[in-house]
Design an enzyme around this catalytic site. Structure first.
Site, PDB file in Angstrom:
ATOM      1  N   GLU A  91     -88.019  39.475  34.544  1.00 42.49           N
ATOM      2  CA  GLU A  91     -87.084  40.358  33.824  1.00 42.49           C
ATOM      3  C   GLU A  91     -87.972  41.869  33.603  1.00 42.49           C
ATOM      4  OE1 GLU A  91     -83.438  39.954  32.122  1.00 42.49           O
ATOM      5  OE2 GLU A  91     -83.345  37.423  32.911  1.00 42.49           O
ATOM      6  N   ASP A 113     -77.491  43.963  23.872  1.00 40.97           N
ATOM      7  CA  ASP A 113     -78.209  43.665  22.860  1.00 40.97           C
ATOM      8  C   ASP A 113     -78.332  43.498  21.593  1.00 40.97           C
ATOM      9  OD1 ASP A 113     -79.882  43.066  25.070  1.00 40.97           O
ATOM     10  OD2 ASP A 113     -80.085  45.416  25.549  1.00 40.97           O
TER      11      ASP A 113
END
Lengths: 408, 266
Positions: free
Chosen positions: B50, B61
């Site tokens: 990814e 995140d």
């Protein structure tokens, strides 16, 4: 006169999924969708529940001090080209700004959802103080995220929140201002969503926040509209408000949307000037993009990265704006203009000296805008300005700007 | 539409093992540095990488990936650099998808991005803050340019949303192992297996990958016992501190994990 009313506006926005035309919606992680659906459902139930409405209206009257008055300001108006300026006094609310209207509504919803913990973001600290206040009142645990830069320039409000029993967490990532405080609050929410309500303080964010927060602030415009009719026998020619995320502006604008004779004008923070790049004039200078869960005008670079903003006013120092304002801009129903730090501070001082009212620097942007708008509208014009907050928290900033203390 | 990642999952299935998917942001520590690190992941045993798009407001995140994204942005990485990193991986025979928050793609132009990603040899896009409900233009562009659409589900997803999200997904369904942001954790959340079990009912035949919190071979083995792919992000970002050798070593360790399904904990 107080309280939330069903939305009867003919504008028919948003749709069921929170879209104001192309704007709004939900651009958030799937993990939050269940909580947003629950909030939508609980809010929809509550607004048609007479018990909820009575409880909220009781708090707005007995705790906040609503209705807030309107005040005619003739000595300030002498600087407005013959127009008469009338202030809607949200600065007189308990906790010192309009923020408490929405906070009380959402805090009651938090109880209704059975969640014991509230998180919030804050820029200037006004929303944080209001949230800490409502949590103290209702016995909810409160955590406020605040950019580290803002904790320094609004130290007084940090102390107020801590006095009220809230935990204030300085956010040290990114630009360390309001935008990053919201990022951190969203991260907390994703992690603790079962026990926690995110009490968002403006009309931005994913559906249902823009419509729900608007509805809790509509009381400003509903009162003001009736007060203007009662005192002057007519509607104002224009309504002015400052716009950061846009909650006080949408609150006073919304009940006038179906009055075509009333111009709606929002004033954004132009910082050092829109040409300098150091500003927060999102609607004036931005382009549509996603931030914090909604599509709206956004200050972003050509790669879609959010741009760091500047304003002397922490509460307007935000690169996004509520999606309904983007819709009102595109449809032409409202217009949005920039006001520089210097213009705002001049108005801050002028209102203080001519009327004995020290406004929040955020609200001073609306006052500055009203002065030029009054000159355009001409003699006899009637101008309603939302004085969204008071300036106690800004005295430090004013001391530096005007060099008010004598050198030692 | 046939999934671009179909052959990958078929091959792993034939070997009776889960796929190993590794994440690193493009441009970290530099654009060329990230090219080398992503290649090292593949060399070490990742089946798919990814390629992350660094973004100014990464709300899903944790601190590790936030810091890497900030560093990459300070270094001046652009979306076109992300595409060029994908292109070099594909040119070397590797498989790559892009992981991105949605505004950079919206700004670039959804159709233009899909076109350019497909031209670079990318196989699909993982969209952490785009739900199928808001993804009309992306669903159309992905179909047109033959890219996989990898949506996320979470432990909080209702059955109805598992069904609708799975129906919009192509390639694999990305299951978040827990409620929270990215970051390595000591223990794989017990909610992961339950979520995958629920998702299987609504996604027959659709591979399911599990991400969030995996950092070592034992955890990889545990996840591999119930999922079709093990996704590792923050641990690779940390390993990148030790350069390509650190990343290659971690990939090799994890690769043994996905080949050694652990017994379900009693």
């Amino acid at each position: 006169m107080v309280g939330i009313q069903p939305v009867e506006s003919s504008t028919a926005v948003p749709d069921a999924r929170g879209h104001f035309g192309r704007y709004g919606g939900r651009f958030v992680p799937e993990a939050l969708i269940k909580a947003l659906d629950q909030l939508t459902e609980v809010y929809t139930e509550a607004r048609s529940d007479p018990e909820f409405t009575a409880r909220l209206n009781g708090l707005l009257a007995d705790y906040t001090g609503r209705p807030s008055p309107i005040t005619e300001v003739p000595r300030l108006s002498e600087h407005a080209g013959g127009a008469l300026i009338v202030l809607k006094r949200e600065d007189l609310n308990h906790t010192g700004s309009h923020k408490i209207n929405n906070v009380l509504g959402q805090a009651l919803l938090t109880q209704r959802m059975g969640k014991p913990r509230v998180i919030a973001e804050t820029g200037a600290g006004q929303h944080g103080v209001a949230t800490a206040t409502a949590c103290a009142l209702l016995g909810l645990q409160c955590v406020v995220y605040m950019g580290e830069v803002d904790t320094e320039r609004q130290a007084l409000n940090v102390a107020r929140m801590r006095l009220l029993g809230a935990e204030v967490i300085p956010v040290k990532t990114g630009s360390r201002t309001l935008k990053d405080a919201i990022n951190e609050a969203l991260r907390d929410w994703v992690t603790n969503v079962d026990t926690t309500h995110y009490l968002l303080g403006t009309v931005a964010g994913p559906h249902p926040f823009p419509v729900m927060v608007r509805d809790f602030h509509r009381v400003i415009g509903l009162e003001a509209r009736a007060q203007m009719l009662a005192r002057y026998g007519r509607l104002p020619d224009a309504v002015a408000a400052c716009v950061g995320g846009g909650s006080n502006a949408i609150g006073i604008f919304h009940p006038f949307i179906d009055d075509p004779s009333v111009r709606l004008v929002g004033f954004e923070a132009a910082g050092d000037g829109v040409d300098t790049g150091r500003h927060a004039a999102t609607l004036f200078a931005g382009e549509p993009g996603m931030l914090h869960g909604a599509l709206s005008y956004l200050l972003q670079d050509s790669d879609g990265q959010t741009i760091e903003t500047h304003s002397i006013s922490a509460g307007l120092d935000y690169p996004g704006v509520g999606p309904e304002h983007s819709w009102l801009k595109d449809t032409g129903r409202a217009e949005y203009r920039p006001i520089t730090d210097a213009q705002a501070m001049d108005a801050f001082q002028l209102l203080s000296r001519t009327e004995g009212i020290i406004p929040a620097i955020e609200s001073a942007h609306a006052v500055a805008g009203a002065l030029t708008l009054g000159a355009e509208l001409g003699p006899g014009a009637l101008l309603l300005v939302n004085l969204s907050g008071r300036g106690d928290k800004d005295v430090d900033t004013a001391v530096k700007w005007f060099d008010l203390l004598e050198d030692k | 539409m046939t999934a671009r990642l179909g052959p990958l999952f078929e091959a792993c299935g034939a070997q009776h093992r889960a796929a190993l998917i590794g994440y690193l942001p493009a441009g970290y520590p530099t654009v060329d540095g990230s090219r080398a690190l992503l290649q090292a992941m593949l060399d070490g045993g990742c089946d798919l990488v990814e390629v992350g798009v660094p973004y100014s407001d990464p709300v899903l995140d944790g601190p590790t990936i936030q810091a890497a994204a900030e560093a990459a942005l300070r270094g001046g990485v652009r979306l076109r650099d992300v595409l060029s990193v994908v292109e070099s991986i594909a040119a070397a025979g590797g498989r790559a998808v892009v992981m991105t928050y949605w505004n950079p793609v919206h700004r670039y132009g959804v159709d233009a991005f899909a076109r350019d990603l497909a031209a670079a040899g990318g196989l699909g896009v993982i969209t952490p803050d785009l739900i199928p409900d808001e993804a009309q233009d992306w669903l159309i562009a992905a179909q047109k340019h033959d890219l996989d659409r990898i949506f996320l589900v979470a432990p909080s997803s209702t059955d109805q949303r598992l069904a609708s999200t799975a129906a919009a997904t192509c390639g694999f369904l990305y299951a978040s192992s827990l409620m929270g942001v990215t970051g390595a954790r000591d223990v794989v959340s017990s909610t992961a297996a339950e979520l995958v079990g629920r998702a299987r009912e609504y996604a027959p035949g659709l591979p399911i990958g599990v991400g969030l919190g995996v950092r070592n071979s034992a955890q990889a083995a545990e996840v591999a016992s119930f999922a079709d792919a093990v996704i590792v992000g923050s641990a690779f970002v940390t390993a990148a501190g030790a350069g390509t050798s650190g990343v290659r070593a971690l990939a090799a360790d994890l690769a043994t994990g996905v080949r050694r399904p652990a017994p379900q904990p009693a």
